[in-house]
Design an enzyme around this catalytic site. Structure first.
Site, PDB file in Angstrom:
ATOM      1  N   GLU A  43      12.190  14.309  23.082  1.00 40.43           N
ATOM      2  CA  GLU A  43      10.833  14.002  23.563  1.00 40.43           C
ATOM      3  C   GLU A  43       9.915  15.158  23.194  1.00 40.43           C
ATOM      4  OE1 GLU A  43       8.868  11.888  24.659  1.00 40.43           O
ATOM      5  OE2 GLU A  43       9.677  10.577  26.193  1.00 40.43           O
ATOM      6  N   ASP A  44       8.660  14.833  22.920  1.00 41.78           N
ATOM      7  CA  ASP A  44       7.693  15.910  22.715  1.00 41.78           C
ATOM      8  C   ASP A  44       7.300  16.519  24.050  1.00 41.78           C
ATOM      9  OD1 ASP A  44       6.498  13.493  23.348  1.00 41.78           O
ATOM     10  OD2 ASP A  44       4.692  13.845  22.174  1.00 41.78           O
ATOM     11  N   PHE A 102      -4.817  19.716  30.642  1.00 46.79           N
ATOM     12  CA  PHE A 102      -4.683  18.797  29.520  1.00 46.79           C
ATOM     13  C   PHE A 102      -4.503  19.594  28.237  1.00 46.79           C
ATOM     14  CE2 PHE A 102      -4.834  15.172  26.990  1.00 46.79           C
ATOM     15  CZ  PHE A 102      -4.684  14.080  27.831  1.00 46.79           C
ATOM     16  N   LYS A 133       4.927   7.979  19.879  1.00 49.65           N
ATOM     17  CA  LYS A 133       4.836   8.489  18.540  1.00 49.65           C
ATOM     18  C   LYS A 133       4.588   9.980  18.476  1.00 49.65           C
ATOM     19  CE  LYS A 133       0.361   6.281  18.432  1.00 49.65           C
ATOM     20  NZ  LYS A 133      -0.494   5.271  17.910  1.00 49.65           N
ATOM     21  N   ASP A 181       6.458  14.813  31.498  1.00 49.93           N
ATOM     22  CA  ASP A 181       5.391  15.026  32.464  1.00 49.93           C
ATOM     23  C   ASP A 181       5.934  14.615  33.841  1.00 49.93           C
ATOM     24  OD1 ASP A 181       2.856  15.313  33.515  1.00 49.93           O
ATOM     25  OD2 ASP A 181       1.845  14.199  31.955  1.00 49.93           O
TER      26      ASP A 181
HETATM   27  C1  PRP Z   1       4.394  10.847  26.214  1.00 49.25           C
HETATM   28  C2  PRP Z   1       5.785  11.364  25.899  1.00 49.25           C
HETATM   29  C3  PRP Z   1       6.630  10.626  26.867  1.00 49.25           C
HETATM   30  C4  PRP Z   1       5.735  10.403  28.052  1.00 49.25           C
HETATM   31  C5  PRP Z   1       6.061  11.401  29.111  1.00 49.25           C
HETATM   32  O1  PRP Z   1       4.187   9.650  25.528  1.00 49.25           O
HETATM   33  O2  PRP Z   1       6.159  11.153  24.567  1.00 49.25           O
HETATM   34  O3  PRP Z   1       7.110   9.411  26.334  1.00 49.25           O
HETATM   35  O4  PRP Z   1       4.391  10.625  27.623  1.00 49.25           O
HETATM   36  O5  PRP Z   1       5.330  11.141  30.270  1.00 49.25           O
HETATM   37  P1  PRP Z   1       6.041  10.952  31.664  1.00 49.25           P
HETATM   38  O6  PRP Z   1       7.042  12.049  31.823  1.00 49.25           O
HETATM   39  O7  PRP Z   1       4.908  11.053  32.666  1.00 49.25           O
HETATM   40  O8  PRP Z   1       6.660   9.585  31.710  1.00 49.25           O
HETATM   41  P2  PRP Z   1       2.781   8.900  25.488  1.00 49.25           P
HETATM   42  O9  PRP Z   1       2.798   7.750  26.435  1.00 49.25           O
HETATM   43  O10 PRP Z   1       1.667   9.868  25.655  1.00 49.25           O
HETATM   44  O11 PRP Z   1       2.776   8.267  24.057  1.00 49.25           O
HETATM   45  P3  PRP Z   1       2.611   8.982  22.620  1.00 49.25           P
HETATM   46  O12 PRP Z   1       3.885   9.737  22.356  1.00 49.25           O
HETATM   47  O13 PRP Z   1       2.436   7.839  21.696  1.00 49.25           O
HETATM   48  O14 PRP Z   1       1.425   9.891  22.705  1.00 49.25           O
END
Ligand code: PRP
Length: 204
Positions: A116-117, A169, A60, A120
């Site tokens: 994507e926001d 963070f 989200k 990581d």
């Molecule tokens: C974030 C982001 C990606 C994921 C990236 O989502 O939106 O989906 O982490 O991480 P990665 O590259 O290590 O896979 P999150 O799980 O934090 O959910 P959110 O958007 O609801 O905060």
């Protein structure tokens, strides 16, 4: 790394201690984000003219970026969302995520732009792109606002990228710490005390 410029916490915009408590430094200001989102929207509008792209976001954290990006586009586009959940943090580390909300729109033959926001490790994006590719879109590209490339485990081509993030963070503009701080209009560094007192593995 791009984000050398930062402001001390006493320069945080406005006087909203409830909102900014726990933030030690502004990394990208509201204005910097606005300008970068406008630049991304300009590039996307140019590249997708006449293609009526389907723009897909993963919930989200992305909703803040997506709402601003879409409003800055100068072409017509359609919107859909997908949501994922990790089985466990160990499963997520192995790149296993579960689709908890699927698209409402068929994407076969469509020009798809996946938003994507933050990226990581790249594991979530890798899984989702595989899933979307199997549905045979006419094209599939990625737009990411925040790139934490120092954490990357899988190399994924990103066509449109906003900012680099340092290996700390970071919260705000959709990025949360335990669901807090998403609605900060800027992006900031979380104070180590907050992080240490509430350890989590989730940087999103
Ligand atoms: C974030 C982001 C990606 C994921 C990236 O989502 O939106 O989906 O982490 O991480 P990665 O590259 O290590 O896979 P999150 O799980 O934090 O959910 P959110 O958007 O609801 O905060």
């Amino acid at each position: 790394m791009k984000n050398k410029r930062s402001s001390p916490v006493d320069e945080l915009p406005g006087d909203h201690p409830e909102l900014t408590s726990g933030i030690r430094q502004v990394l990208y200001t509201e204005e910097q984000i606005r300008q970068q989102v406008a630049a991304l929207a300009q590039a996307i509008s140019r590249d997708y003219t006449g293609r009526n792209p389907l723009i897909i976001g993963v919930l989200k954290g992305v909703v803040f970026f997506m709402a601003d990006l879409l409003r800055a586009l100068t072409i017509s586009a359609e919107v859909d969302f997908i949501a994922v959940s990790s089985y466990t943090s160990e499963a997520r580390e192995r790149g296993m995520v579960r689709l908890v909300k699927d698209l409402e729109t068929p994407i076969s033959g469509r020009h798809v732009l996946f938003i994507e926001d933050v990226i990581d490790t790249g594991l979530t994006l890798h899984y989702l792109l595989q899933n979307l590719r199997a549905r045979q879109p006419a094209s599939l590209e990625v737009c990411v606002l925040f790139d934490k490339s120092s954490s990357r485990l899988l190399n994924i081509p990103i066509k449109y990228k906003g900012f680099d993030l340092p290996p700390y963070f970071v919260v705000g503009y959709g990025l949360d710490f335990r669901e807090k701080y998403r609605n900060l209009p800027f992006v900031g560094l979380l104070s180590p005390e907050v992080f240490e007192n509430n350890k989590t593995t989730n940087q999103g």
